[in-house]
Design an enzyme around this catalytic site. Sequence first.
Site, PDB file in Angstrom:
ATOM      1  N   ILE A   1       0.837  -1.207   0.000  1.00  0.00           N
ATOM      2  CA  ILE A   1       0.000   0.000   0.000  1.00  0.00           C
ATOM      3  C   ILE A   1       0.867   1.251   0.000  1.00  0.00           C
ATOM      4  CG2 ILE A   1      -1.865   1.192   1.212  1.00  0.00           C
ATOM      5  CD1 ILE A   1      -2.519  -1.686   2.395  1.00  0.00           C
TER       6      ILE A   1
ATOM      7  N   PHE B   1       2.899   3.353   7.482  1.00  0.00           N
ATOM      8  CA  PHE B   1       2.472   2.008   7.060  1.00  0.00           C
ATOM      9  C   PHE B   1       3.306   0.917   7.733  1.00  0.00           C
ATOM     10  CE2 PHE B   1      -0.372   3.072   3.688  1.00  0.00           C
ATOM     11  CZ  PHE B   1       0.132   4.179   3.020  1.00  0.00           C
TER      12      PHE B   1
ATOM     13  N   SER C   1      -6.960  -0.918  10.460  1.00  0.00           N
ATOM     14  CA  SER C   1      -7.612  -2.035   9.762  1.00  0.00           C
ATOM     15  C   SER C   1      -8.996  -2.311  10.320  1.00  0.00           C
ATOM     16  CB  SER C   1      -6.749  -3.295   9.943  1.00  0.00           C
ATOM     17  OG  SER C   1      -7.474  -4.460   9.633  1.00  0.00           O
TER      18      SER C   1
ATOM     19  N   TYR D   1      -1.785  -9.581  15.672  1.00  0.00           N
ATOM     20  CA  TYR D   1      -1.669  -8.528  14.633  1.00  0.00           C
ATOM     21  C   TYR D   1      -2.812  -7.524  14.806  1.00  0.00           C
ATOM     22  CZ  TYR D   1      -3.055  -6.164  10.430  1.00  0.00           C
ATOM     23  OH  TYR D   1      -3.496  -5.194   9.555  1.00  0.00           O
TER      24      TYR D   1
ATOM     25  N   LYS E   1      -3.161  -3.298  16.189  1.00  0.00           N
ATOM     26  CA  LYS E   1      -3.856  -2.160  15.552  1.00  0.00           C
ATOM     27  C   LYS E   1      -4.756  -1.461  16.586  1.00  0.00           C
ATOM     28  CE  LYS E   1      -2.236  -2.430  11.394  1.00  0.00           C
ATOM     29  NZ  LYS E   1      -1.227  -1.442  10.971  1.00  0.00           N
TER      30      LYS E   1
HETATM   31  C1  WQD Z   1     -10.896 -13.240   2.336  1.00  0.00           C
HETATM   32  C2  WQD Z   1     -11.893 -14.372   2.135  1.00  0.00           C
HETATM   33  C3  WQD Z   1     -11.332 -16.396   3.271  1.00  0.00           C
HETATM   34  C4  WQD Z   1      -7.847 -17.494   0.885  1.00  0.00           C
HETATM   35  C5  WQD Z   1      -7.377 -10.195   6.051  1.00  0.00           C
HETATM   36  C6  WQD Z   1      -6.878  -9.745   7.383  1.00  0.00           C
HETATM   37  C7  WQD Z   1      -7.354  -8.335   7.652  1.00  0.00           C
HETATM   38  C8  WQD Z   1      -6.952  -7.427   6.518  1.00  0.00           C
HETATM   39  C9  WQD Z   1      -7.465  -7.968   5.190  1.00  0.00           C
HETATM   40  C10 WQD Z   1      -4.890  -6.280   7.051  1.00  0.00           C
HETATM   41  C11 WQD Z   1     -12.150 -15.141   3.429  1.00  0.00           C
HETATM   42  C12 WQD Z   1     -11.360 -16.598   1.754  1.00  0.00           C
HETATM   43  C13 WQD Z   1      -8.944 -16.800   1.368  1.00  0.00           C
HETATM   44  C14 WQD Z   1      -8.045 -18.774   0.279  1.00  0.00           C
HETATM   45  C15 WQD Z   1     -10.389 -18.582   0.668  1.00  0.00           C
HETATM   46  N1  WQD Z   1      -5.552  -7.271   6.443  1.00  0.00           N
HETATM   47  N2  WQD Z   1     -10.180 -17.334   1.255  1.00  0.00           N
HETATM   48  N3  WQD Z   1      -9.320 -19.261   0.190  1.00  0.00           N
HETATM   49  O1  WQD Z   1      -9.345 -12.678   6.182  1.00  0.00           O
HETATM   50  O2  WQD Z   1     -10.952 -11.007   5.120  1.00  0.00           O
HETATM   51  O3  WQD Z   1      -8.781 -10.210   6.040  1.00  0.00           O
HETATM   52  O4  WQD Z   1      -6.936  -9.301   5.047  1.00  0.00           O
HETATM   53  O5  WQD Z   1      -5.314  -5.355   7.652  1.00  0.00           O
HETATM   54  O6  WQD Z   1      -6.727  -7.907   8.837  1.00  0.00           O
HETATM   55  O7  WQD Z   1      -7.447 -10.596   8.358  1.00  0.00           O
HETATM   56  O8  WQD Z   1      -8.834 -11.602   3.933  1.00  0.00           O
HETATM   57  O9  WQD Z   1      -8.007 -12.468   1.787  1.00  0.00           O
HETATM   58  O10 WQD Z   1      -7.453 -13.764   3.921  1.00  0.00           O
HETATM   59  O11 WQD Z   1      -9.782 -13.784   3.022  1.00  0.00           O
HETATM   60  O12 WQD Z   1     -11.536 -19.050   0.575  1.00  0.00           O
HETATM   61  O13 WQD Z   1      -7.095 -19.465  -0.184  1.00  0.00           O
HETATM   62  O14 WQD Z   1     -11.338 -15.301   1.212  1.00  0.00           O
HETATM   63  O15 WQD Z   1     -11.911 -17.515   3.922  1.00  0.00           O
HETATM   64  O16 WQD Z   1     -13.514 -15.511   3.466  1.00  0.00           O
HETATM   65  P1  WQD Z   1      -9.563 -11.461   5.364  1.00  0.00           P
HETATM   66  P2  WQD Z   1      -8.423 -12.933   3.142  1.00  0.00           P
END
Ligand code: WQD
Length: 346
Positions: free
Chosen positions: A16, A84, A128, A154, A158
């Site tokens: 970012i 960041f 976040s 983590y 925040k």
């Molecule tokens: C998104 C969706 C998974 C991988 C994270 C951090 C959060 C923020 C954003 C920093 C979920 C699904 C994922 C895969 C899947 N980061 N998935 N198969 O968990 O919403 O948030 O990133 O600030 O703090 O927790 O993002 O991309 O990990 O998952 O089905 O191989 O995709 O289950 O539903 P998340 P993500």
Amino acid sequence: MDEKKKIIVTGGAGYIGSHTVVALIENGYEPIVIDDFRNSQKAVVANLEKITGQKLSVHAIDCCNEEAVRNLFASEKPMGIIHFAAYKAVGESVENPLMYYQNNLQSLVVLLKMVKEFKVETFVFSSSCTVYGEPKGAISVDEGFPIAKAFSPYGQTKIICEQIIEDFHKSHPEGKMICLRYFNPVGAHESALIGEYPIGKPNNLLPFITQTAIGKREILTIFGKDYDTPDGTCIRDYIHVCDLAEAHVRSIAFLEKQNRGLLDAVNVGTGKGTSVKEMVDTFEEATGVELKHQFGPRRQGDVPAIYANNEKMQRVLGFTPQKTIRDSITSAWNWEKYIHENESSK
Ligand code: WQD
């Protein structure tokens, strides 16, 4: 020609951060990058100079190194800071919480000391949506939502960092400060010269999709299809990283205009939810590439659906995200192909 306003961008070679460096230059600011490349690639600097057509001021300093940071502030005298630099892998933070607490909290404390010592006018903090924990039942989350105990060290850093900023502001009320609470950043710059570069196995969905499509990963597993959502898969608010970068520049501009100190928190998302299955289907439709995928068990800690109520962002920052999910996906795919071409040419 009056001198450009200098903005310190910590973690400016990161995902970012690098996109925000481009947006700052496009808006007439002079970014001063602090990055010790522990979690980013040095090649990003050359690509940023290609994109912007100008030499970047980059300092390989650890933000926890108070003396080194102070020397830089003394020589640069910046108008603002966008912070960041922090560790951000949820899984890693569970295995190594002390590394997260020491780095993420200490780096913030050092920068807040600089705000006071050098009367830095504006401060934007990379926070976040994870500070909301698992918002029970709610889907569209606004800034008034209670800050809950985070799911991971983590996320907890925040929450604690926002608390540190709040306590600092009470001692330094003239500070003009904003915490931006990101939802799910995705995509890459249209040049495909910068983007998300996960080290090791990606945690996040879109890098996993593009790595599977390029052949780096065997198959995408969709974690759960029995959620209480229209297609049974989880819903998230995926915001294009260039829109997210623009929100940072708007935040600096907004703070500059204020004639008194303030501290606020703003959600940064599209305000719309997209399911995992929709992301997969859009990828195949937008790229024409078939994506090998299967359904697997739910992932621990996932909430069924969460997306931003971004009304405050639009009102306070005067900014509405411009990019579509399709833009995010095609830009992420172009970036994955750029990585592949460059890795295979090494
Ligand atoms: C998104 C969706 C998974 C991988 C994270 C951090 C959060 C923020 C954003 C920093 C979920 C699904 C994922 C895969 C899947 N980061 N998935 N198969 O968990 O919403 O948030 O990133 O600030 O703090 O927790 O993002 O991309 O990990 O998952 O089905 O191989 O995709 O289950 O539903 P998340 P993500």
